[in-house]
Design a protein around this motif. Structure first.
Motif, PDB file in Angstrom:
ATOM      1  N   THR A 279       0.848  -1.192   0.000  1.00  0.00           N
ATOM      2  CA  THR A 279       0.000   0.000   0.000  1.00  0.00           C
ATOM      3  C   THR A 279       0.884   1.243   0.000  1.00  0.00           C
ATOM      4  OG1 THR A 279      -1.852  -1.054   1.159  1.00  0.00           O
ATOM      5  CG2 THR A 279      -1.697   1.342   1.315  1.00  0.00           C
ATOM      6  N   LEU A 280       0.535   2.187  -0.866  1.00  0.00           N
ATOM      7  CA  LEU A 280       1.260   3.447  -0.938  1.00  0.00           C
ATOM      8  C   LEU A 280       0.417   4.547  -0.316  1.00  0.00           C
ATOM      9  CD1 LEU A 280       3.533   5.337  -1.960  1.00  0.00           C
ATOM     10  CD2 LEU A 280       2.261   5.505  -4.123  1.00  0.00           C
ATOM     11  N   PHE A 281       0.923   5.157   0.733  1.00  0.00           N
ATOM     12  CA  PHE A 281       0.323   6.358   1.304  1.00  0.00           C
ATOM     13  C   PHE A 281       1.011   7.558   0.644  1.00  0.00           C
ATOM     14  CE2 PHE A 281      -0.557   3.113   4.354  1.00  0.00           C
ATOM     15  CZ  PHE A 281      -1.770   3.463   4.943  1.00  0.00           C
ATOM     16  N   ALA A 282       0.215   8.488   0.120  1.00  0.00           N
ATOM     17  CA  ALA A 282       0.803   9.605  -0.624  1.00  0.00           C
ATOM     18  C   ALA A 282       0.116  10.908  -0.276  1.00  0.00           C
ATOM     19  CB  ALA A 282       0.717   9.356  -2.132  1.00  0.00           C
ATOM     20  N   ALA A 283       0.898  11.990  -0.328  1.00  0.00           N
ATOM     21  CA  ALA A 283       0.381  13.344  -0.100  1.00  0.00           C
ATOM     22  C   ALA A 283       0.903  14.236  -1.212  1.00  0.00           C
ATOM     23  CB  ALA A 283       0.821  13.873   1.259  1.00  0.00           C
ATOM     24  N   LEU A 284      -0.003  14.791  -2.013  1.00  0.00           N
ATOM     25  CA  LEU A 284       0.354  15.663  -3.128  1.00  0.00           C
ATOM     26  C   LEU A 284       0.278  17.118  -2.681  1.00  0.00           C
ATOM     27  CD1 LEU A 284       0.784  16.131  -6.267  1.00  0.00           C
ATOM     28  CD2 LEU A 284      -1.705  16.295  -6.386  1.00  0.00           C
ATOM     29  N   ASP A 285       1.389  17.833  -2.809  1.00  0.00           N
ATOM     30  CA  ASP A 285       1.416  19.267  -2.513  1.00  0.00           C
ATOM     31  C   ASP A 285       0.765  19.995  -3.685  1.00  0.00           C
ATOM     32  OD1 ASP A 285       2.050  21.978  -2.137  1.00  0.00           O
ATOM     33  OD2 ASP A 285       3.915  21.495  -1.103  1.00  0.00           O
ATOM     34  N   VAL A 286      -0.370  20.623  -3.428  1.00  0.00           N
ATOM     35  CA  VAL A 286      -1.150  21.251  -4.497  1.00  0.00           C
ATOM     36  C   VAL A 286      -0.365  22.375  -5.177  1.00  0.00           C
ATOM     37  CG1 VAL A 286      -3.218  22.642  -4.954  1.00  0.00           C
ATOM     38  CG2 VAL A 286      -3.367  20.630  -3.483  1.00  0.00           C
TER      39      VAL A 286
ATOM     40  N   GLN B  77      10.327  -1.256  -4.696  1.00  0.00           N
ATOM     41  CA  GLN B  77      11.480  -0.544  -5.223  1.00  0.00           C
ATOM     42  C   GLN B  77      11.122   0.208  -6.504  1.00  0.00           C
ATOM     43  OE1 GLN B  77      14.452  -0.029  -3.795  1.00  0.00           O
ATOM     44  NE2 GLN B  77      14.774   1.382  -5.516  1.00  0.00           N
ATOM     45  N   ALA B  78      10.278  -0.400  -7.340  1.00  0.00           N
ATOM     46  CA  ALA B  78       9.846   0.264  -8.573  1.00  0.00           C
ATOM     47  C   ALA B  78       9.025   1.511  -8.253  1.00  0.00           C
ATOM     48  CB  ALA B  78       9.036  -0.710  -9.426  1.00  0.00           C
ATOM     49  N   ILE B  79       8.167   1.433  -7.233  1.00  0.00           N
ATOM     50  CA  ILE B  79       7.353   2.592  -6.854  1.00  0.00           C
ATOM     51  C   ILE B  79       8.233   3.695  -6.289  1.00  0.00           C
ATOM     52  CG2 ILE B  79       5.553   3.388  -5.274  1.00  0.00           C
ATOM     53  CD1 ILE B  79       4.245   0.635  -5.540  1.00  0.00           C
ATOM     54  N   ARG B  80       9.218   3.324  -5.447  1.00  0.00           N
ATOM     55  CA  ARG B  80      10.120   4.335  -4.890  1.00  0.00           C
ATOM     56  C   ARG B  80      10.930   5.017  -5.996  1.00  0.00           C
ATOM     57  NH1 ARG B  80      10.945   0.175  -0.838  1.00  0.00           N
ATOM     58  NH2 ARG B  80       9.951   0.821   1.139  1.00  0.00           N
TER      59      ARG B  80
ATOM     60  N   ILE C 279       4.792  13.338  -1.372  1.00  0.00           N
ATOM     61  CA  ILE C 279       5.436  12.669  -0.240  1.00  0.00           C
ATOM     62  C   ILE C 279       4.794  11.296  -0.116  1.00  0.00           C
ATOM     63  CG2 ILE C 279       5.905  12.774   2.239  1.00  0.00           C
ATOM     64  CD1 ILE C 279       5.422  15.813   2.051  1.00  0.00           C
ATOM     65  N   GLY C 280       5.602  10.252  -0.156  1.00  0.00           N
ATOM     66  CA  GLY C 280       5.053   8.900  -0.149  1.00  0.00           C
ATOM     67  C   GLY C 280       5.708   8.004   0.886  1.00  0.00           C
ATOM     68  N   GLN C 281       4.941   7.007   1.300  1.00  0.00           N
ATOM     69  CA  GLN C 281       5.447   6.023   2.256  1.00  0.00           C
ATOM     70  C   GLN C 281       4.722   4.705   1.990  1.00  0.00           C
ATOM     71  OE1 GLN C 281       4.618   6.410   6.589  1.00  0.00           O
ATOM     72  NE2 GLN C 281       6.836   6.661   6.828  1.00  0.00           N
ATOM     73  N   LEU C 282       5.480   3.613   1.981  1.00  0.00           N
ATOM     74  CA  LEU C 282       4.927   2.298   1.673  1.00  0.00           C
ATOM     75  C   LEU C 282       4.746   1.477   2.944  1.00  0.00           C
ATOM     76  CD1 LEU C 282       7.072   1.615  -1.486  1.00  0.00           C
ATOM     77  CD2 LEU C 282       4.577   1.696  -1.481  1.00  0.00           C
ATOM     78  N   HIS C 283       3.610   0.778   3.011  1.00  0.00           N
ATOM     79  CA  HIS C 283       3.322  -0.136   4.114  1.00  0.00           C
ATOM     80  C   HIS C 283       2.639  -1.375   3.551  1.00  0.00           C
ATOM     81  CE1 HIS C 283       4.373   2.600   7.417  1.00  0.00           C
ATOM     82  NE2 HIS C 283       3.806   3.566   6.706  1.00  0.00           N
ATOM     83  N   ARG C 284       2.828  -2.502   4.230  1.00  0.00           N
ATOM     84  CA  ARG C 284       2.207  -3.747   3.764  1.00  0.00           C
ATOM     85  C   ARG C 284       0.727  -3.823   4.128  1.00  0.00           C
ATOM     86  NH1 ARG C 284       6.358  -7.448   2.421  1.00  0.00           N
ATOM     87  NH2 ARG C 284       7.956  -6.108   1.477  1.00  0.00           N
ATOM     88  N   ARG C 285       0.276  -2.997   5.067  1.00  0.00           N
ATOM     89  CA  ARG C 285      -1.130  -2.985   5.458  1.00  0.00           C
ATOM     90  C   ARG C 285      -1.637  -1.545   5.420  1.00  0.00           C
ATOM     91  NH1 ARG C 285      -1.808  -6.847  10.697  1.00  0.00           N
ATOM     92  NH2 ARG C 285      -3.987  -6.754   9.996  1.00  0.00           N
TER      93      ARG C 285
END
Length: 360
Positions: A212-219, A319-322, A225-231
């Motif tokens: 799962t990718l948590f992401a925050a787009l600066d408008v 790794q591909a997402i990062r 800003i992204g962070q990956l978690h398995r849940r």
């Protein structure tokens, strides 16, 4: 001030008024005839041509044309005139019957008509039915989805206001998670593209886990800003919020636009926002994920990196997402939001008026 020619007086009899209203409401009336009827009804209320044109979204010349035609020939003036060329072999009654059956009936053995199945019921060729459908823009084979939000409309104004007029010395972040991203690998090697042949791959695949990718787009800047978690529980969302707190410079207010997903509204998340007063939560209306700009960035990620990618492990996928995230942030480009809240709500209003006239 120079004035144009005086408009010819347009008055309706009771019978004409009723017939025009019927044309605007009857399901099997052509849209062109319904528009002409609306023009005449508006002109009969002594409304200037320019105002009628603006209200009905046509040109003043169109309003003037049908006003004159009606004054000269009354109701018959709104009907289509005979066209040059070979005489028609299909009368208006047959065309009307085809349209009515298309709109109001269904075949016994299917959910919608085809040109051939409808042609058999009327003794016509399938090409004739196809031409009638094309003329009246009927496409029984197509189906689209929609969902009207029943949430408060003030949320639209709140979020669009952040996009078009962001607060001074504040950061507006569109936040969401792209969950259940699958690490997929094909069962056989992919054949590369060659001249005359596209890339080819097997239709089946093997799953190697999800992330799962948590992401925050600066408008303002377009940076993500992204962070990956398995849940993707509230626990992981809290970790991402803490990561955002460290990523945004101290002293700046942070406005977080996010949807109504359950993990965004748990008591622990609410307490986190209470302990971090510089963070302000703005929830999108229900069933309105399109208003969250990070969803558009997720679409680019899917198209450019995930959909055609092959990954033999979750680690390889992450790794591909990062890599994509780092490459994107080297030259980020913000999305340019142009529509105001009033324009969006007016569009929804027009859609509601259209579907309210269909008898549903």
């Amino acid at each position: 001030m120079r004035r144009g020619r005086p408009l010819a007086e347009l008055k309706l009899t009771v019978e004409e008024n009723n017939r025009l209203i019927e044309w605007t409401r009857r399901h099997k009336t052509s849209q062109a005839l319904a528009l002409r009827a609306r023009i005449v009804l508006a002109c009969a209320q002594n409304t200037p041509n320019g105002e009628v044109a603006r209200r009905l979204r046509v040109t003043p010349q169109t309003v003037s044309k049908w006003r004159k035609r009606f004054v000269a020939r009354r109701l018959d003036g709104l009907l289509d005139e005979p066209r040059p060329g070979a005489p028609r072999r299909i009368g208006d009654d047959v065309v009307e019957a085809v349209i009515a059956k298309t709109l109001h009936d269904k075949p016994k053995d299917a959910t919608h008509w085809s040109t051939r199945s409808l042609a058999r019921t009327h003794g016509l060729s399938h090409a004739t039915v196809g031409r009638i459908w094309q003329a009246f823009r009927l496409q029984p084979h197509r189906q689209e989805t929609f969902k009207l939000s029943t949430d408060a409309l003030d949320k639209v104004r709140d979020i669009i206001g952040l996009y078009l007029n962001p607060p001074v010395k504040a950061v507006v972040l569109c936040v969401d998670e792209k969950s259940q991203i699958q690490a997929l690998d094909r069962t056989q090697p992919i054949l590369p593209m060659t001249p005359g042949l596209p890339e080819r791959r097997t239709h089946d695949y093997m799953r190697h886990g999800t992330t799962t990718l948590f992401a925050a787009l600066d408008v303002a800047t377009g940076k993500v800003i992204g962070q990956l978690h398995r849940r993707h529980r509230a626990t992981e969302f809290l970790k991402f919020l803490s990561y955002l707190d460290l990523s945004v410079p101290t002293g700046e207010e942070v406005h977080v636009v996010m949807d109504n997903y359950g993990t965004h509204k748990t008591p622990t998340v609410q307490r986190w926002f209470a302990r971090h007063p510089r963070f302000h939560a703005h929830f999108t209306p229900t069933s309105s994920s399109w208003i969250n700009q990070v969803e558009r960035w997720f679409a680019d990620l899917t198209t450019k990196q995930i959909r055609r990618g092959t990954h033999r492990s979750t680690v390889q996928l992450e790794q591909a997402i990062r890599t994509y995230l780092a490459t994107y942030n080297q030259n980020p480009r913000p999305f340019m939001w142009t529509k105001t809240a009033d324009e969006i709500l007016d569009s929804i209003k027009r859609f509601c008026l259209r579907i309210s006239e269909t008898g549903h």
